[in-house]
Design a protein around this motif. Structure first.
Motif, mmCIF file in Angstrom:
data_model
loop_
_atom_site.group_PDB
_atom_site.id
_atom_site.type_symbol
_atom_site.label_atom_id
_atom_site.label_comp_id
_atom_site.label_asym_id
_atom_site.label_seq_id
_atom_site.Cartn_x
_atom_site.Cartn_y
_atom_site.Cartn_z
ATOM 1 N N LEU A 32 0.831 -1.209 0.000
ATOM 2 C CA LEU A 32 0.000 0.000 0.000
ATOM 3 C C LEU A 32 0.865 1.257 0.000
ATOM 4 O O LEU A 32 0.646 2.178 -0.782
ATOM 5 C CB LEU A 32 -0.915 0.021 1.231
ATOM 6 C CG LEU A 32 -2.098 -0.913 1.256
ATOM 7 C CD1 LEU A 32 -2.729 -0.921 2.646
ATOM 8 C CD2 LEU A 32 -3.122 -0.506 0.217
ATOM 9 N N ILE A 33 1.839 1.282 0.905
ATOM 10 C CA ILE A 33 2.722 2.445 1.016
ATOM 11 C C ILE A 33 3.469 2.663 -0.288
ATOM 12 O O ILE A 33 3.521 3.779 -0.819
ATOM 13 C CB ILE A 33 3.714 2.274 2.183
ATOM 14 C CG1 ILE A 33 2.975 2.156 3.521
ATOM 15 C CG2 ILE A 33 4.715 3.427 2.222
ATOM 16 C CD1 ILE A 33 3.841 1.660 4.665
ATOM 17 N N VAL A 36 1.341 4.108 -3.174
ATOM 18 C CA VAL A 36 1.111 5.550 -3.042
ATOM 19 C C VAL A 36 2.367 6.330 -3.416
ATOM 20 O O VAL A 36 2.308 7.336 -4.130
ATOM 21 C CB VAL A 36 0.642 5.890 -1.606
ATOM 22 C CG1 VAL A 36 0.660 7.388 -1.361
ATOM 23 C CG2 VAL A 36 -0.749 5.308 -1.359
ATOM 24 N N VAL A 62 5.275 10.945 3.360
ATOM 25 C CA VAL A 62 4.323 9.850 3.379
ATOM 26 C C VAL A 62 3.091 10.391 4.100
ATOM 27 O O VAL A 62 3.096 10.553 5.316
ATOM 28 C CB VAL A 62 4.885 8.621 4.134
ATOM 29 C CG1 VAL A 62 3.866 7.497 4.155
ATOM 30 C CG2 VAL A 62 6.198 8.159 3.525
ATOM 31 N N TYR A 64 -0.347 10.074 5.639
ATOM 32 C CA TYR A 64 -1.113 8.957 6.180
ATOM 33 C C TYR A 64 -2.510 8.878 5.567
ATOM 34 O O TYR A 64 -3.036 7.787 5.346
ATOM 35 C CB TYR A 64 -1.210 9.057 7.706
ATOM 36 C CG TYR A 64 0.134 9.049 8.409
ATOM 37 C CD1 TYR A 64 1.280 8.554 7.802
ATOM 38 C CD2 TYR A 64 0.258 9.544 9.688
ATOM 39 C CE1 TYR A 64 2.510 8.545 8.448
ATOM 40 C CE2 TYR A 64 1.469 9.542 10.357
ATOM 41 C CZ TYR A 64 2.589 9.045 9.729
ATOM 42 O OH TYR A 64 3.802 9.044 10.382
ATOM 43 N N ASP A 66 -3.338 9.494 2.545
ATOM 44 C CA ASP A 66 -3.228 8.843 1.232
ATOM 45 C C ASP A 66 -3.173 7.320 1.374
ATOM 46 O O ASP A 66 -3.735 6.590 0.549
ATOM 47 C CB ASP A 66 -1.978 9.325 0.486
ATOM 48 C CG ASP A 66 -2.084 10.763 0.019
ATOM 49 O OD1 ASP A 66 -3.189 11.338 0.080
ATOM 50 O OD2 ASP A 66 -1.045 11.312 -0.405
ATOM 51 N N ILE A 67 -2.512 6.841 2.433
ATOM 52 C CA ILE A 67 -2.443 5.396 2.684
ATOM 53 C C ILE A 67 -3.820 4.891 3.109
ATOM 54 O O ILE A 67 -4.272 3.834 2.646
ATOM 55 C CB ILE A 67 -1.388 5.050 3.755
ATOM 56 C CG1 ILE A 67 -0.030 5.724 3.470
ATOM 57 C CG2 ILE A 67 -1.250 3.538 3.907
ATOM 58 C CD1 ILE A 67 0.622 5.335 2.174
ATOM 59 N N GLU A 70 -5.889 4.635 -0.064
ATOM 60 C CA GLU A 70 -5.450 3.513 -0.895
ATOM 61 C C GLU A 70 -5.935 2.180 -0.314
ATOM 62 O O GLU A 70 -6.290 1.262 -1.051
ATOM 63 C CB GLU A 70 -3.927 3.516 -1.021
ATOM 64 C CG GLU A 70 -3.371 2.490 -1.972
ATOM 65 C CD GLU A 70 -3.699 2.773 -3.428
ATOM 66 O OE1 GLU A 70 -3.751 1.796 -4.212
ATOM 67 O OE2 GLU A 70 -3.909 3.949 -3.812
ATOM 68 N N PHE A 78 -4.144 4.472 9.255
ATOM 69 C CA PHE A 78 -2.691 4.413 9.114
ATOM 70 C C PHE A 78 -2.075 5.532 9.927
ATOM 71 O O PHE A 78 -2.545 6.665 9.911
ATOM 72 C CB PHE A 78 -2.288 4.538 7.637
ATOM 73 C CG PHE A 78 -0.844 4.253 7.387
ATOM 74 C CD1 PHE A 78 -0.383 2.954 7.306
ATOM 75 C CD2 PHE A 78 0.071 5.282 7.250
ATOM 76 C CE1 PHE A 78 0.960 2.674 7.083
ATOM 77 C CE2 PHE A 78 1.418 5.026 7.024
ATOM 78 C CZ PHE A 78 1.851 3.719 6.944
ATOM 79 N N PHE A 83 3.398 2.645 10.204
ATOM 80 C CA PHE A 83 4.530 2.877 9.301
ATOM 81 C C PHE A 83 5.791 2.215 9.843
ATOM 82 O O PHE A 83 6.495 1.514 9.125
ATOM 83 C CB PHE A 83 4.737 4.375 9.084
ATOM 84 C CG PHE A 83 5.878 4.692 8.171
ATOM 85 C CD1 PHE A 83 5.799 4.417 6.818
ATOM 86 C CD2 PHE A 83 7.038 5.250 8.669
ATOM 87 C CE1 PHE A 83 6.866 4.700 5.971
ATOM 88 C CE2 PHE A 83 8.100 5.540 7.831
ATOM 89 C CZ PHE A 83 8.009 5.258 6.480
#
Length: 122
Positions: A32-33, A36, A62, A64, A66-67, A70, A78, A83
């Motif tokens: 997932l990470i 993105v 990064v 969160y 967006d994660i 996704e 998240f 992470f």
């Protein structure tokens, strides 16, 4: 041992690379990470059999949310703890905030976050 025109990939190079990044476990969360982060222009993601390598130029974030999106999860699913669990190692300066992790290639760029005094010592 000599090489015939091939570059030695293990040669020492002490110049600043302006790069930062981390490795992720090759897991559902790691995927997932990395998915993105592939959308960022200054980030390169390399999938390997047991890990995912993420290399960024200069600075990248990064986010969160967006994660969360996704993953199809609610906002807040998240976080920094998730992470850290997915990540195995990093290089560069890493700063965790409530809503994001910021990676910096140069410690001077992270000075405001890490209480790094840029004043010369006399």
């Amino acid at each position: 041992m000599t090489t015939t025109g091939a570059e030695n990939r293990f040669a020492v190079n002490n110049t600043a690379s302006n790069m930062c990044g981390f490795t992720l476990m090759n897991s559902q969360v790691g995927l997932l990470i990395s998915t993105v982060l592939t959308r960022l222009d200054n980030v390169k993601v390399t999938h390997l059999p047991s890990m995912i390598r993420v290399d960024g130029e200069g600075k990248f974030e990064v986010l969160y949310s967006d994660i969360d999106e996704e993953a199809g999860e609610e906002e807040g699913w998240f976080n920094a703890a998730e992470f850290e669990e997915a990540m195995s190692t990093h290089y560069g300066r890493m700063v965790h905030l409530d809503d994001r992790t910021i990676m910096f290639a140069n410690p001077e760029d992270a000075a405001e976050y890490i209480d790094f005094d840029l004043k010369p010592i006399s």
